[in-house]
Write an enzyme that holds these catalytic residues in place. Structure first.
Site, mmCIF file in Angstrom:
data_model
loop_
_atom_site.group_PDB
_atom_site.id
_atom_site.type_symbol
_atom_site.label_atom_id
_atom_site.label_comp_id
_atom_site.label_asym_id
_atom_site.label_seq_id
_atom_site.Cartn_x
_atom_site.Cartn_y
_atom_site.Cartn_z
ATOM 1 N N GLU A 120 23.122 -22.973 -27.988
ATOM 2 C CA GLU A 120 22.328 -23.646 -26.956
ATOM 3 C C GLU A 120 20.867 -23.321 -27.234
ATOM 4 O O GLU A 120 20.528 -22.173 -27.565
ATOM 5 C CB GLU A 120 22.714 -23.175 -25.553
ATOM 6 N N GLU A 162 12.532 -23.255 -19.608
ATOM 7 C CA GLU A 162 13.146 -22.969 -18.319
ATOM 8 C C GLU A 162 12.088 -22.289 -17.463
ATOM 9 O O GLU A 162 11.268 -21.511 -17.964
ATOM 10 C CB GLU A 162 14.351 -22.048 -18.460
#
Length: 447
Positions: A141, A146
């Site tokens: 991933e 974020e």
């Protein structure tokens, strides 16, 4: 030395300089979404609909409603809302390119303005197209961005890997603080992914680099890998979402209250564009670029009923040997017609094909299968193969659409578009690089 000799030397130097610069590390725009229009482009994205918490104990339901995922004014807008929905207290949106587009290596740029509000969790990230090494997170991933809605001057980047849950691990930048508020203006979040390393950037400046030439086994259970660089040697697809609460907030994952959510100052993730660049000599392009035929053709486009009848209005090619051939959404392409030198690009497809292409929703083919649609090739851009890219200048302002249409300067990611608006450029232009001119002028003065 006479003037003619000087001119000859300068021209020779120019040819050598340009030959060296274009031969090394040339990147080209291969895919983009500028979010023009009034609907999400279903040929590039799909909306996710679920209330399962994303595996992180998130508090929202993801819906396909325009109140949660909307394209308008040239932007993608993902909005979190406090409301009761399918047993949850919040709704939001999540979209992805799974099954539509994925890439192995390249430069990925997303220009976005982040939300502001307690326990909002915006994310710009990538997952593997194929679970070659096993379930999450054995196959990897890549989190490009974020952030936490109450920490508006902070962002982070992370890689997940090591083995299938619970044997997975991660490493990343941790929270990186800036002296500006990501919720007040647009900024460009980038990932420069190569075989041996991956770099994460904000507004063109690297803030975290990870070495990929290593073994990523977590040391727990049985290793899913047999070579370095795995699992980050496979195509990955995009995801964009705005979560509410969840494990990213640690012990406070469920601390949000309805009263606090009602006071969210700006619960919206706004994306101006998503752009993907890859090296022109790379075999890792998945899929190839998707240019749009120019409307400047001297031939008036007319509807080709053969394509409509055979392919149900979807994209197809009029191949001179094979006849009407439907666009293949799996291989992202149409067959190449080798019987003539005439190649056109499929407006609704993503590869070179023979004859004339047709897109039932937006573009039409000409009446004659032998008519060549005019296509304008977008320029390539040179990027240096250095860790930090100081010369990459990225436009991070938030002008109005009217201002953007008059803007004459852009960054490396603002590649000049053609009259056909090959990738829906909203601002146009390209920053003038005077370095080559300075070199030539210096040589002229010396000689």
């Amino acid at each position: 030395m006479n003037t003619a000799s000087k001119s000859t030397q300068i021209l020779l130097f120019l040819f050598l300089f340009l030959g060296i610069s274009t031969a090394a590390n040339t990147y080209q725009l291969v895919w983009s979404d500028e979010f023009d229009g009034n609907v999400l482009d279903s040929t590039k994205w799909q909306k996710e609909v679920n209330c399962d918490g994303g595996g992180n104990n998130e508090l929202q339901c993801y819906t396909d409603r325009t109140s949660n995922v909307e394209v308008s004014g040239g932007f993608l807008k993902v909005t979190a809302k406090p409301e009761t929905y399918n047993g949850k207290s919040y709704t939001s949106g999540r979209i992805n390119t799974k099954g539509k587009a994925a890439w192995k290596y390249g430069r990925f740029d997303i220009k976005a303005k982040l939300p502001k509000g307690d326990y909002l969790w915006p994310a710009l990230w990538m997952l593997p197209r194929d679970s070659v090494y096993g379930g999450w997170a054995a196959s990897g991933e890549i989190d490009i961005m974020e952030a936490r809605g109450q920490l508006n001057k902070q962002t982070s980047a992370t890689l997940h890997y090591g083995g299938s849950w619970p044997n997975n691990v991660y490493k990343g930048s941790g929270g990186v603080n800036y002296d500006f508020d990501f919720s007040e203006d647009f900024h460009v979040f980038s990932c420069l992914w190569e075989a041996d390393q991956i770099q994460f950037l904000v507004d063109g400046t690297v803030f975290y680099t990870a070495d990929l030439n290593q073994n990523f086994f977590s040391g727990k259970g049985k290793s899913p890998y047999n070579a370095n660089r795995q699992p980050f040697d496979q195509p990955f697809f995009f995801l964009i979402n705005l979560a509410v609460g969840g494990g990213f907030f640690g012990a406070e994952s469920n601390s949000l209250t309805a009263a606090a959510a009602q006071k969210w100052p700006s619960p919206q993730l706004v994306v101006d564009y998503v752009r993907v660049y890859q090296k022109t000599d790379s075999s890792a392009i998945v899929p190839p670029p998707a240019p749009v035929p120019s409307t400047s053709s001297t031939q008036s486009p007319v509807k080709d009923t053969a394509c409509v009848n055979k392919c149900n209005g979807q994209s197809c090619c009029n191949d001179q040997k094979l006849g009407v051939v439907c666009y293949n959404p799996t291989s992202y392409g149409c067959p190449v017609d080798l019987s003539t030198g005439k190649h056109s690009l499929c407006g609704g497809g993503l590869n070179v094909c023979g004859g004339i292409c047709f897109d039932g929703s937006r573009y039409e083919c000409t009446a004659s299968g032998l008519v060549q649609i005019t296509l304008e090739v977008k320029p390539t851009v040179d990027l240096p193969s250095v860790s930090v890219l100081p010369e990459i200048s990225i436009d991070v302002s938030q002008p109005t659409k009217a201002e953007e249409s008059n803007n004459t300067e852009e960054s490396i990611t603002e590649v000049t578009r053609t009259q056909a608006n090959l990738i829906g450029e909203k601002s146009g232009g390209k920053r003038l690089d005077l370095s080559l001119f300075a070199i030539v002028l210096g040589l002229f003065l010396v000689l």
